[in-house]
Design a protein around this motif. Sequence first.
Motif, short mmCIF file in Angstrom:
data_model
loop_
_atom_site.label_atom_id
_atom_site.label_comp_id
_atom_site.label_asym_id
_atom_site.label_seq_id
_atom_site.Cartn_x
_atom_site.Cartn_y
_atom_site.Cartn_z
N ASN A 60 0.74 -1.33 -0.04
CA ASN A 60 -0.09 0.04 -0.11
C ASN A 60 0.72 1.19 -0.07
O ASN A 60 1.18 1.69 1.10
CB ASN A 60 -0.81 0.09 1.11
N LYS A 64 2.23 4.64 -6.22
CA LYS A 64 2.67 3.25 -6.69
C LYS A 64 1.92 2.10 -6.33
O LYS A 64 1.93 2.03 -5.04
CB LYS A 64 4.17 3.06 -6.89
N ASN A 65 1.40 1.41 -7.10
CA ASN A 65 0.64 0.12 -6.67
C ASN A 65 1.66 -1.02 -6.43
O ASN A 65 2.61 -1.17 -7.33
CB ASN A 65 -0.28 -0.41 -7.97
N ASP A 68 1.89 -3.71 -8.97
CA ASP A 68 2.71 -3.55 -10.39
C ASP A 68 3.87 -3.20 -10.14
O ASP A 68 4.90 -3.87 -11.09
CB ASP A 68 2.27 -1.96 -10.87
N SER A 86 2.58 -6.12 4.24
CA SER A 86 1.48 -5.63 4.17
C SER A 86 0.60 -5.62 5.48
O SER A 86 0.99 -6.76 6.05
CB SER A 86 0.62 -6.14 3.01
N LYS A 206 -11.11 -5.31 -3.39
CA LYS A 206 -10.12 -4.31 -4.03
C LYS A 206 -10.38 -3.88 -5.49
O LYS A 206 -9.42 -3.67 -6.22
CB LYS A 206 -8.68 -4.40 -3.86
#
Lengths: 208, 208
Positions: A60, A64-65, A68, A86, A206
């Motif tokens: 998170n 930026k994801n 990815d 996470s 999500k």
Amino acid sequence: MEDNMLNVIVIDDHPVVLQGFSFMLQDIPGVRLAETFTDAIAALDYVAREMVDIVLLDINMPGKNGIDACSEIHQLHPACKVIAISNINEHSIIQRMLQAGASGYLLKNAARDEVVGAIRQVVSGGLGLSNNVREIIESVKSGDLPVITRREKEVLHWLAKGLSSTEIGEKIFISPLTVESHRRNLLQKFKVTNVAALIHNAMEMKYI
Amino acid sequence: MEDNMLNVIVIDDHPVVLQGFSFMLQDIPGVRLAETFTDAIAALDYVAREMVDIVLLDINMPGKNGIDACSEIHQLHPACKVIAISNINEHSIIQRMLQAGASGYLLKNAARDEVVGAIRQVVSGGLGLSNNVREIIESVKSGDLPVITRREKEVLHWLAKGLSSTEIGEKIFISPLTVESHRRNLLQKFKVTNVAALIHNAMEMKYI
DNA sequence: AAAGCAATCCCCGAAAACACGTGTTTTTCA
DNA sequence: TGAAAAACACGTGTTTTCGGGGATTGCTTT
């Protein structure tokens, strides 16, 4: 740097977490914390240039994801192992990270032993999962994550905003009847019977 | 302990974060990190017994709600200031924590300076907010957080599960017509026009 | 070239959601 | 404690969804 230490970097937008990991990883034989980053872009740049063995990567991050970022690291440098960190313990997210090439997944409340264990697992080619995560993975085998199309995703997005089929049709320039088709498919794919549950599940997984 | 140092404790279920804060708070003049807790219950017990000036309190903890924990600390020991630490930067949550008696709110990505600044603010009777939080607070003045009743909350919960009005009526033993009343009020209170948007907003505002 | 899938459009009937109105209990607090 | 506010309950119409069928076009993959 030509020794046999493992070069580890940590990417997390929270300085507190970085300091926590720095502390955790010091004095662990065979492990060198090479660098920490609050910024995924800078980190990717570093990975491209330097020899990195392990990346501890927060999922998170603003901008930026994590998913990815993980894929990109994997492409840049396939030998470099990524361990996701996470606080999301949802099966769907874990699965997506692993699909994106992560070799491990740690919850942020993992103790030092779990972190070290995960690193050892990963370098020996295994999966580095913290205990909680392992349970989640094992309890769910069937990958029941709906695969939705571009159009369905759009419709889903506008549904969540409260638009009716007609309004969505006007918004994305298709017939309301088409919208209702997409909507029907979404209901099917998410195995629910109305939009309320659809939005609820989609948000938990999500998609929104 | 009878000096004029500030006794600070940190409550967070993530060991990493605790270590991060320990590191951050060392060598800050006038501040002593008295103790850290991964468990809110144990922390509350400690606050009841010992002299604590500042509590850094994570909002998102398994088992214990941060908002409730904050209220309890406030009741136990009114002079003890609570600074919330969280990665949620939603206005609604921030507002609720402040209403629950918190004197400050830090995002977890706050730098050391912000943390120290917040502590100083709080001891001098002010609000300790990190920069991002301050912006959010100031940008939103009108407290448009819907206040919903027990019944409405129940209905909201079952709506999200995908039950129809009739089914909800059977579930909580009221007429489906009454369920639709509650539903109507929910739509009004959340300023939306259908359940899809209702669920979406309610989830974002952490009502579900 | 054919199969497979996404995306588009169509119909229809039953069921549910939604808008508006109204009356009765609890709570709240001045 | 007694009035005002809020919560809770039920009823009537109109609009929208939902589920079940379709069909056509175009793009990819084999």
